[in-house]
Design a protein around this motif. Sequence first.
Motif, PDB file in Angstrom:
ATOM      1  N   VAL A   8      45.785  44.180  54.727  1.00 15.81           N
ATOM      2  CA  VAL A   8      46.518  43.160  54.119  1.00 15.81           C
ATOM      3  C   VAL A   8      45.140  41.495  53.455  1.00 15.81           C
ATOM      4  N   CYS A   9      45.901  40.943  52.735  1.00 14.72           N
ATOM      5  CA  CYS A   9      44.933  40.326  52.074  1.00 14.72           C
ATOM      6  C   CYS A   9      44.841  38.868  52.173  1.00 14.72           C
ATOM      7  N   ALA A  10      44.040  37.979  51.663  1.00 12.25           N
ATOM      8  CA  ALA A  10      44.465  36.463  51.636  1.00 12.25           C
ATOM      9  C   ALA A  10      44.339  36.041  50.113  1.00 12.25           C
ATOM     10  N   SER A  11      45.302  35.249  49.206  1.00 13.63           N
ATOM     11  CA  SER A  11      45.420  34.806  48.224  1.00 13.63           C
ATOM     12  C   SER A  11      43.742  34.139  48.115  1.00 13.63           C
ATOM     13  N   ALA A  32      40.072  34.698  39.185  1.00 20.05           N
ATOM     14  CA  ALA A  32      38.768  34.135  39.861  1.00 20.05           C
ATOM     15  C   ALA A  32      39.862  33.636  40.891  1.00 20.05           C
ATOM     16  N   GLU A  33      40.901  33.868  40.689  1.00 21.45           N
ATOM     17  CA  GLU A  33      41.796  32.799  41.918  1.00 21.45           C
ATOM     18  C   GLU A  33      43.220  33.485  41.611  1.00 21.45           C
ATOM     19  N   SER A  34      43.855  33.752  42.571  1.00 22.18           N
ATOM     20  CA  SER A  34      44.847  34.262  42.839  1.00 22.18           C
ATOM     21  C   SER A  34      46.207  33.137  43.238  1.00 22.18           C
ATOM     22  N   PRO A  35      47.287  33.567  42.579  1.00 17.86           N
ATOM     23  CA  PRO A  35      48.085  32.416  43.303  1.00 17.86           C
ATOM     24  C   PRO A  35      48.698  32.565  45.119  1.00 17.86           C
ATOM     25  N   ALA A  36      48.708  31.652  46.141  1.00 14.33           N
ATOM     26  CA  ALA A  36      49.643  32.203  46.937  1.00 14.33           C
ATOM     27  C   ALA A  36      51.120  32.748  47.768  1.00 14.33           C
ATOM     28  N   VAL A  37      51.453  33.515  47.990  1.00  9.66           N
ATOM     29  CA  VAL A  37      52.549  33.909  47.903  1.00  9.66           C
ATOM     30  C   VAL A  37      53.793  33.533  49.266  1.00  9.66           C
ATOM     31  N   ASP A  38      55.372  33.416  48.799  1.00 11.16           N
ATOM     32  CA  ASP A  38      55.703  33.346  50.157  1.00 11.16           C
ATOM     33  C   ASP A  38      56.542  34.088  50.758  1.00 11.16           C
ATOM     34  N   GLY A  39      56.297  35.256  50.060  1.00 11.52           N
ATOM     35  CA  GLY A  39      56.566  36.268  51.167  1.00 11.52           C
ATOM     36  C   GLY A  39      55.124  37.732  50.912  1.00 11.52           C
ATOM     37  N   THR A  45      44.536  46.152  44.683  1.00 13.21           N
ATOM     38  CA  THR A  45      43.829  46.178  44.735  1.00 13.21           C
ATOM     39  C   THR A  45      43.344  45.504  46.120  1.00 13.21           C
ATOM     40  N   ALA A  46      42.924  45.614  46.826  1.00 11.38           N
ATOM     41  CA  ALA A  46      42.201  44.393  48.192  1.00 11.38           C
ATOM     42  C   ALA A  46      40.807  43.900  48.091  1.00 11.38           C
ATOM     43  N   PRO A  47      41.193  42.629  47.375  1.00 18.05           N
ATOM     44  CA  PRO A  47      39.204  41.869  47.223  1.00 18.05           C
ATOM     45  C   PRO A  47      38.995  41.816  48.773  1.00 18.05           C
ATOM     46  N   SER A  48      37.376  42.913  49.117  1.00 17.92           N
ATOM     47  CA  SER A  48      36.526  41.733  49.720  1.00 17.92           C
ATOM     48  C   SER A  48      36.942  40.770  50.154  1.00 17.92           C
ATOM     49  N   ARG A  93      50.116  51.429  52.082  1.00 20.12           N
ATOM     50  CA  ARG A  93      50.288  50.055  51.075  1.00 20.12           C
ATOM     51  C   ARG A  93      48.945  48.740  51.182  1.00 20.12           C
ATOM     52  N   ILE A  94      48.691  48.177  50.248  1.00 16.36           N
ATOM     53  CA  ILE A  94      48.094  46.821  50.043  1.00 16.36           C
ATOM     54  C   ILE A  94      48.552  45.461  49.877  1.00 16.36           C
ATOM     55  N   VAL A  95      49.203  44.689  50.943  1.00 11.19           N
ATOM     56  CA  VAL A  95      49.543  43.434  50.705  1.00 11.19           C
ATOM     57  C   VAL A  95      48.543  42.670  50.494  1.00 11.19           C
ATOM     58  N   LEU A  96      49.256  40.976  50.239  1.00 13.50           N
ATOM     59  CA  LEU A  96      49.101  39.880  50.345  1.00 13.50           C
ATOM     60  C   LEU A  96      49.947  39.454  51.155  1.00 13.50           C
ATOM     61  N   THR A  97      49.079  38.310  52.465  1.00 11.35           N
ATOM     62  CA  THR A  97      49.919  37.966  53.228  1.00 11.35           C
ATOM     63  C   THR A  97      50.568  36.684  52.545  1.00 11.35           C
TER      64      THR A  97
END
Length: 199
Positions: A8-11, A32-39, A45-48, A93-97
Amino acid sequence: EDRTIGAVCASIRIPPNASKFQRRYACEVPLAESPAVDGVTDLGTAPSACFAIPKAVFFNTGEFNEEMIRGEDSEFSLEDSEFSLRLKKAGYRIVLTPNAVCYHSQPDSILQLIKLHIRNGLGVAFVDTFYPDLNIDVEPYKIDYVLGRKSKAGRIRRFMLSSIRSILSRKVLLLSSKIFYLAGYFCGIVKYRLFRFDG
């Protein structure tokens, strides 16, 4: 509770107190940035910079490859991409939290930009020389990232097209990052292939 999720990753966002240079860099340079998500949102790819993984999954998947020196063919490090590909091949799966953000600084001056992208180019040259099968290409597509092995010709084509787009869109920092990445890459080819120096 979902055992299909391996990481699980953060934006990734620049800090609220980021300088004008950092804000411009984040606007121009993809990933360089990724948007925050609601779901819960699947990623390639998992950015470390900020991700969590169960200990058992991490060790069973083979951990990070410590032979690879840091280097990026995008805003993801090669270790992130190579590990993420193994994670996906293992069926995870790799997901954005949702609503989770990690503040991650970007270069604060042209000198920092130069150092960062020369280092990234050197790292990719190292992997291309000593571990060519481990060089995983990451291509941004909206919020997700196409992850996989590409031929050198495919990578060169993508690099050239994105360089042309940066010129046409007048993104000076993006073009500068590509120029210094290329300089680092060619220095690395000389260092690692001509002199076979891996220290």
